[in-house]
Design an enzyme around this catalytic site. Structure first.
Site, PDB file in Angstrom:
ATOM      1  N   LYS A  90       0.843  -1.208   0.000  1.00 43.17           N
ATOM      2  CA  LYS A  90       0.000   0.000   0.000  1.00 43.17           C
ATOM      3  C   LYS A  90       0.877   1.257   0.000  1.00 43.17           C
ATOM      4  O   LYS A  90       0.569   2.254  -0.668  1.00 43.17           O
ATOM      5  CB  LYS A  90      -0.939   0.006   1.218  1.00 43.17           C
ATOM      6  N   ASN A 109       0.943   4.227  -2.798  1.00 45.16           N
ATOM      7  CA  ASN A 109       0.851   5.665  -2.561  1.00 45.16           C
ATOM      8  C   ASN A 109       2.029   6.410  -3.180  1.00 45.16           C
ATOM      9  O   ASN A 109       1.867   7.518  -3.694  1.00 45.16           O
ATOM     10  CB  ASN A 109       0.769   5.946  -1.059  1.00 45.16           C
TER      11      ASN A 109
END
Ligand code: 6PG
Length: 486
Positions: free
Chosen positions: A189, A193
């Site tokens: 994750k 980002n």
């Protein structure tokens, strides 16, 4: 187990009912087979959720004990509170009440190092801890996010079907997969980002060029992005860019973008991506430049000082022919580089932390629900399906061609931007990275010479496998030596 008066009937619970938590709870409740327990430290949020969406059939609790009692075994609770201390506090409350085999899920944007630590600590209590990346913002949480869970295979058995029930669907497949053990989900994750930062920066640079060199107003540029969104650049971020550029301020009648303060904020995941990638020895220049560009924008004093000092700015160049096409190609080529760098970081992280990460599966679950969702992710799926051992995505046929096709335009755009005094750190660093990989010889040879000169750091020769040092302060003869350890 009903000491606190609740029947254990919820298969899943959500702790933390701010927007993301509420929306996730509503998403869960809307799917067949789920009964959702909810709890928030301050009861007001729970009351609001129950008033507005109580008909979804939530089991609401006023205390954490009641909440825990309302969960069926193995108890599974998703924590949706602010990353950091708040998360630790809720974990500790749940850990005191949960029993062997129960599952605590952290759905916040946690630092994966914290996730590794938490998983390790909870394993000692025989509890499963699953750090899970959830992307898609508020709307994604409600309608279907892209979900990146880490944790144990045992936890995935229970959690997998629940997460599959709420995830976005892309080409018939749910956008969730078990990424790997402990912190793997939050690591991936984090990289998501980082790529998001790079993607946004490249789009912003494209806008700036179309405006300042192309001479177009935001509404016209919105149309350009809408057009681009029909082709290979199709993506959520391009789509919302057009929406933002179209927006007119009600008070002034001006484009809203002209009234927004030009200082970009950040919450930390981009910085983490850069810090960790650099630590792993992965050059993620595209992501780093995106992080730096936000930081530079947020230095008003320095910007004002330099603007005051530097009076003679270069003249904006003439756009010339096919300027829009050139920007589009430069954007696509730079985007290829950003994704190649992001996946390099995933490969390096997996190696360092012992995760077995299926890169194609990661690309697949990013096709829907998340912020970087795009058709183009299918090309990454294909690339790793063709050969999962490629040294870089840029080696894959599709990527190689996309970059080669855009190369001339890319160079023209970077040159034009430099001559016009328009910063394009994303475009130019991506091009420099590509040129570095493409150069047969790099001046790194000279750096090795310099290092050997001042620090006896040694070097290798092109015609030998051995290690050498030149006696720079002596007679400058060369000796064979051991690699330097200092
Ligand atoms: C997502 C987003 C989400 C959030 C980021 C933005 O995947 O849904 O990435 O996690 O919007 O935290 O981060 P910045 O505030 O740092 O831009």
């Amino acid at each position: 187990m009903a000491e606190h008066g609740k029947t254990a009937q919820a298969n899943i619970g959500v702790v933390g009912l701010a927007v993301m938590g509420s929306n996730l709870a509503r998403n869960l409740a809307s799917r067949e087979g789920n009964t959702v327990a909810v709890y928030n430290r301050s009861p007001e949020r729970t009351d609001t959720l129950m008033e507005e969406h109580g008909d979804a059939g939530f089991i609401a609790s006023k205390t954490i004990e009641e909440f825990v009692d309302s969960l069926s075994k193995p108890r599974t609770a998703i924590i949706m509170v602010q990353a950091g201390k708040g998360t630790d506090a809720v974990i500790s409350q749940l850990a005191d009440l949960f029993e062997e085999g129960d599952i605590i899920v952290d759905g916040g944007n946690a630092n994966f190092h914290d996730t590794i630590r938490r998983e390790h600590d909870l394993k000692e209590k025989k509890l499963n801890f699953v750090g899970t990346g959830i992307s898609g913002g508020e709307e994604g949480a409600l309608k279907g996010p892209s979900i990146m869970p880490g944790g144990s295979a045992e936890a995935w058995e229970t959690l997998g079907p629940i997460l599959k029930s709420i995830a976005a669907v892309a080409e018939g497949e749910p956008c969730v997969t078990h990424i790997g053990t402990d912190g793997a989900g939050h690591f991936v994750k984090m990289i998501h980002n980082g790529i998001e930062y790079a993607d946004m920066q490249l789009i912003a640079e494209s806008y700036d060029l179309l405006r300042r060199v192309g001479g177009h107003e935001p509404a016209a540029i919105a149309k350009v992005f809408e057009e681009w969104n029909k082709g290979e650049l199709e993506s959520y971020l391009i789509e919302i860019t057009a929406e933002v550029l179209k927006q007119v301020d009600e008070k002034t009648g001006k484009p809203l973008v002209d009234l927004i303060v030009d200082q970009a904020g950040s919450k930390g995941t981009g910085v983490w991506t850069v810090q960790n990638s650099v630590g792993l020895g992965v050059p993620v220049g595209g992501i780093a430049e995106a992080v730096f560009a936000r930081a530079v924008s947020s230095k008003p004093d320095q910007r004002a000082a330099v603007q005051k000092t530097l009076k003679n700015r270069p003249e904006i160049q003439d756009p010339g022919e096919n300027f829009e096409d050139d920007v589009q190609k430069a954007l696509y080529a730079s985007k290829m580089v950003a994704y190649a760098q992001g996946f390099d970081a995933i490969i390096a992280g997996a190696k360092e932390y012992g995760w077995s990460i299926d890169k194609g599966a990661v690309a697949k679950i990013w096709r829907g629900g998340c912020i970087i969702r795009a058709q183009f992710l299918n090309r990454i799926v294909d690339a790793y399906e063709n050969d999962s051992t490629i040294a870089t995505l840029l080696e894959d046929e599709y990527f190689a061609k996309a970059v080669a096709d855009g190369e001339d335009a890319w160079r023209r755009i970077v040159a034009k931007a430099a001559l016009s005094g328009i910063p394009v750190p994303g475009f130019s660093s991506a091009l420099a990275y590509y040129d570095s990989l493409a150069s047969e010889r790099l001046p790194a040879a000279l750096i090795q010479g310099q290092r050997d000169f001042f620090g006896a750091h040694t070097y290798k020769r092109t015609d030998s496998d051995k290690v050498f040092h030149t006696l720079w302060s002596g007679d400058r003869s060369e000796i064979e030596t051991e690699p330097s350890t200092h």
